[in-house]
Scaffold this motif. Structure first.
Motif, PDB file in Angstrom:
ATOM      1  N   ARG A 212       0.860  -1.192   0.000  1.00 31.50           N
ATOM      2  CA  ARG A 212       0.000   0.000   0.000  1.00 31.50           C
ATOM      3  C   ARG A 212       0.894   1.239   0.000  1.00 31.50           C
ATOM      4  N   TYR A 213       1.526   1.481  -1.135  1.00 29.90           N
ATOM      5  CA  TYR A 213       2.590   2.469  -1.207  1.00 29.90           C
ATOM      6  C   TYR A 213       2.085   3.894  -1.021  1.00 29.90           C
ATOM      7  N   ARG A 214       0.935   4.212  -1.543  1.00 28.99           N
ATOM      8  CA  ARG A 214       0.426   5.569  -1.391  1.00 28.99           C
ATOM      9  C   ARG A 214       0.125   5.865   0.080  1.00 28.99           C
ATOM     10  N   ASP A 215      -0.470   4.914   0.777  1.00 28.50           N
ATOM     11  CA  ASP A 215      -0.729   5.094   2.204  1.00 28.50           C
ATOM     12  C   ASP A 215       0.584   5.218   2.976  1.00 28.50           C
ATOM     13  N   ALA A 216       1.570   4.396   2.602  1.00 24.01           N
ATOM     14  CA  ALA A 216       2.873   4.456   3.263  1.00 24.01           C
ATOM     15  C   ALA A 216       3.524   5.814   3.051  1.00 24.01           C
ATOM     16  N   ALA A 217       3.488   6.323   1.815  1.00 25.06           N
ATOM     17  CA  ALA A 217       4.102   7.619   1.518  1.00 25.06           C
ATOM     18  C   ALA A 217       3.417   8.737   2.304  1.00 25.06           C
ATOM     19  N   ALA A 218       2.088   8.674   2.400  1.00 31.83           N
ATOM     20  CA  ALA A 218       1.358   9.698   3.151  1.00 31.83           C
ATOM     21  C   ALA A 218       1.750   9.671   4.628  1.00 31.83           C
ATOM     22  N   LEU A 219       1.889   8.464   5.192  1.00 29.99           N
ATOM     23  CA  LEU A 219       2.284   8.345   6.598  1.00 29.99           C
ATOM     24  C   LEU A 219       3.712   8.814   6.816  1.00 29.99           C
ATOM     25  N   TYR A 220       4.618   8.438   5.917  1.00 24.71           N
ATOM     26  CA  TYR A 220       5.999   8.918   6.049  1.00 24.71           C
ATOM     27  C   TYR A 220       6.038  10.446   5.985  1.00 24.71           C
ATOM     28  N   GLY A 221       5.225  11.030   5.106  1.00 25.10           N
ATOM     29  CA  GLY A 221       5.157  12.485   5.035  1.00 25.10           C
ATOM     30  C   GLY A 221       4.689  13.092   6.343  1.00 25.10           C
ATOM     31  N   GLN A 222       3.697  12.469   6.975  1.00 22.79           N
ATOM     32  CA  GLN A 222       3.210  12.948   8.267  1.00 22.79           C
ATOM     33  C   GLN A 222       4.306  12.852   9.322  1.00 22.79           C
ATOM     34  N   VAL A 223       5.054  11.738   9.319  1.00 23.92           N
ATOM     35  CA  VAL A 223       6.136  11.557  10.280  1.00 23.92           C
ATOM     36  C   VAL A 223       7.217  12.620  10.078  1.00 23.92           C
ATOM     37  N   ILE A 224       7.579  12.894   8.828  1.00 21.26           N
ATOM     38  CA  ILE A 224       8.606  13.906   8.556  1.00 21.26           C
ATOM     39  C   ILE A 224       8.171  15.268   9.083  1.00 21.26           C
ATOM     40  N   ARG A 225       6.911  15.622   8.883  1.00 21.87           N
ATOM     41  CA  ARG A 225       6.421  16.910   9.402  1.00 21.87           C
ATOM     42  C   ARG A 225       6.512  16.951  10.924  1.00 21.87           C
ATOM     43  N   MET A 226       6.183  15.840  11.576  1.00 23.17           N
ATOM     44  CA  MET A 226       6.303  15.777  13.032  1.00 23.17           C
ATOM     45  C   MET A 226       7.760  15.906  13.457  1.00 23.17           C
TER      46      MET A 226
ATOM     47  N   MET B 195      10.851   7.085   2.612  1.00 22.78           N
ATOM     48  CA  MET B 195       9.847   7.576   1.683  1.00 22.78           C
ATOM     49  C   MET B 195      10.362   7.484   0.251  1.00 22.78           C
ATOM     50  N   GLY B 196      11.670   7.727   0.064  1.00 21.82           N
ATOM     51  CA  GLY B 196      12.255   7.557  -1.257  1.00 21.82           C
ATOM     52  C   GLY B 196      12.128   6.131  -1.758  1.00 21.82           C
ATOM     53  N   ASP B 197      12.359   5.172  -0.860  1.00 23.49           N
ATOM     54  CA  ASP B 197      12.197   3.762  -1.236  1.00 23.49           C
ATOM     55  C   ASP B 197      10.782   3.480  -1.732  1.00 23.49           C
ATOM     56  N   VAL B 198       9.786   4.049  -1.029  1.00 23.05           N
ATOM     57  CA  VAL B 198       8.388   3.833  -1.415  1.00 23.05           C
ATOM     58  C   VAL B 198       8.103   4.460  -2.773  1.00 23.05           C
ATOM     59  N   TYR B 199       8.548   5.687  -2.972  1.00 24.36           N
ATOM     60  CA  TYR B 199       8.338   6.337  -4.269  1.00 24.36           C
ATOM     61  C   TYR B 199       9.007   5.553  -5.397  1.00 24.36           C
ATOM     62  N   GLU B 200      10.188   5.002  -5.103  1.00 25.81           N
ATOM     63  CA  GLU B 200      10.875   4.220  -6.133  1.00 25.81           C
ATOM     64  C   GLU B 200      10.068   2.982  -6.497  1.00 25.81           C
ATOM     65  N   ARG B 201       9.473   2.337  -5.505  1.00 29.27           N
ATOM     66  CA  ARG B 201       8.635   1.169  -5.786  1.00 29.27           C
ATOM     67  C   ARG B 201       7.392   1.552  -6.570  1.00 29.27           C
ATOM     68  N   MET B 202       6.931   2.766  -6.379  1.00 27.54           N
ATOM     69  CA  MET B 202       5.764   3.245  -7.123  1.00 27.54           C
ATOM     70  C   MET B 202       6.130   3.657  -8.544  1.00 27.54           C
ATOM     71  N   GLY B 203       7.412   3.727  -8.829  1.00 21.77           N
ATOM     72  CA  GLY B 203       7.856   4.162 -10.149  1.00 21.77           C
ATOM     73  C   GLY B 203       7.920   5.670 -10.302  1.00 21.77           C
ATOM     74  N   ASP B 204       7.817   6.393  -9.191  1.00 20.97           N
ATOM     75  CA  ASP B 204       7.868   7.850  -9.212  1.00 20.97           C
ATOM     76  C   ASP B 204       9.316   8.279  -8.987  1.00 20.97           C
ATOM     77  N   VAL B 205      10.102   8.273 -10.059  1.00 27.22           N
ATOM     78  CA  VAL B 205      11.535   8.539  -9.959  1.00 27.22           C
ATOM     79  C   VAL B 205      11.835   9.955  -9.458  1.00 27.22           C
ATOM     80  N   PRO B 206      11.163  11.008  -9.966  1.00 24.46           N
ATOM     81  CA  PRO B 206      11.467  12.357  -9.476  1.00 24.46           C
ATOM     82  C   PRO B 206      11.239  12.508  -7.964  1.00 24.46           C
ATOM     83  N   SER B 207      10.119  11.983  -7.461  1.00 25.29           N
ATOM     84  CA  SER B 207       9.836  12.107  -6.022  1.00 25.29           C
ATOM     85  C   SER B 207      10.830  11.288  -5.206  1.00 25.29           C
TER      86      SER B 207
END
Length: 286
Positions: free
Chosen positions: A153-167, A186-198
């Motif tokens: 569930r990469y999108r959910d994981a990325a959203a949670l990592y983003g929340q953690v970074i803000r905290m 979070m970079g690992d998750v984006y890479e698995r999603m194929g989102d190379v720029p993020s």
């Protein structure tokens, strides 16, 4: 995922907390430890002795887990959990600590759905006692993000990592090493999603912080350069890839990693592939 659960939150939990519950490694299964022992020998209502027995069982479970004796660890953690719930109640912070370790064990075993449910219970107890912006809550959210990634569930994981970074930025500052750890995850998750720029953006942030905090020749800096080199290669930037991979290989050697180490082998292999691609491009233009 390179995030250590304690490290990701911005530091080790206090020793006082550790004595009460040792929140970091978790397990469960009832075939090793005597269930009655967690209830103070099967005796009546809670008490200090019951808590001490539960804590001892928790420590035994941690030893089993470190040795990868997972069935025994599960048993000891579950017995510890029963004793702690009986002595202190189901919403006590010590219960959350044991549950958290149980969730980590299930995560290690690949039981991500079970781990997710356990960590939701941990989160409920922690927010009840600590509020929504406590460092320990950020650890738990980081663990849930890791579990979501393991469940695909990469999108959910990325959203949670983003929340953690803000905290973490709010709690420790924007250049704290914990931000680097979570950014890399979070970079690992984006890479698995194929989102190379993020993915590249997350790795670059982690690289900046780690270089400032750990030094430019730290092996963790080399690992991030390796990741960035691989991303550059995927994005068609062969020269950028060769530069990052070459620097990664150099850092590995400076840290004493031999040529047969898998990181060194991977970096040199990837670098050779990029050089071959650059050679073909040069040949094709002549």
């Amino acid at each position: 995922n390179d995030a250590n659960d304690e490290f990701a939150a911005g530091g080790k939990r206090s020793k006082k907390k550790k004595k009460k519950g040792n929140k970091s490694n978790k397990s469960g299964n009832d075939d090793a430890a005597d269930p009655n022992s967690a209830e103070g020998g099967g005796g009546g209502g809670g008490g200090g002795n019951d808590v001490n027995v539960a804590m001892t069982l928790h420590q035994i479970a941690q030893i089993y887990r470190r040795r990868h004796h997972y069935a025994l660890a599960l048993s000891a953690y579950r017995a510890s959990l029963r004793g702690m719930k009986r002595s202190l109640g189901p919403r006590h912070p010590n219960v959350a600590a044991i549950l958290g370790n149980l969730g980590n064990l299930h995560k290690e075993m690949g039981n991500y759905d079970v781990a997710y449910e356990i960590y939701q219970e941990v989160l409920g107890i922690e927010t009840l006692h600590l509020g929504l912006s406590h460092p320990e809550v950020s650890v738990t959210l980081h663990n849930i993000a890791t579990i979501e990634s393991g469940r695909g569930r990469y999108r959910d994981a990325a959203a949670l990592y983003g929340q953690v970074i803000r905290m973490q930025r709010s709690l420790f500052g924007p250049s704290h090493i914990s931000v680097a750890v979570t950014s890399s995850c979070m970079g690992d998750v984006y890479e698995r999603m194929g989102d190379v720029p993020s993915a590249a953006q997350s790795y670059e942030e982690s690289l900046r912080i780690r270089t400032d905090v750990l030094g430019r020749d730290h092996v963790d800096v080399g690992r991030l350069l390796h990741k960035l080199g691989s991303l550059a290669s995927k994005g068609g930037d062969a020269r950028g890839a060769e530069r990052h991979l070459g620097r990664a290989a150099e850092i590995y050697r400076r840290n004493g990693l031999e040529g047969d180490h898998p990181w060194v082998r991977d970096a040199e292999r990837d670098r050779a592939d990029v050089r071959a691609e650059l050679s073909l491009r040069t040949t094709g233009t002549t």
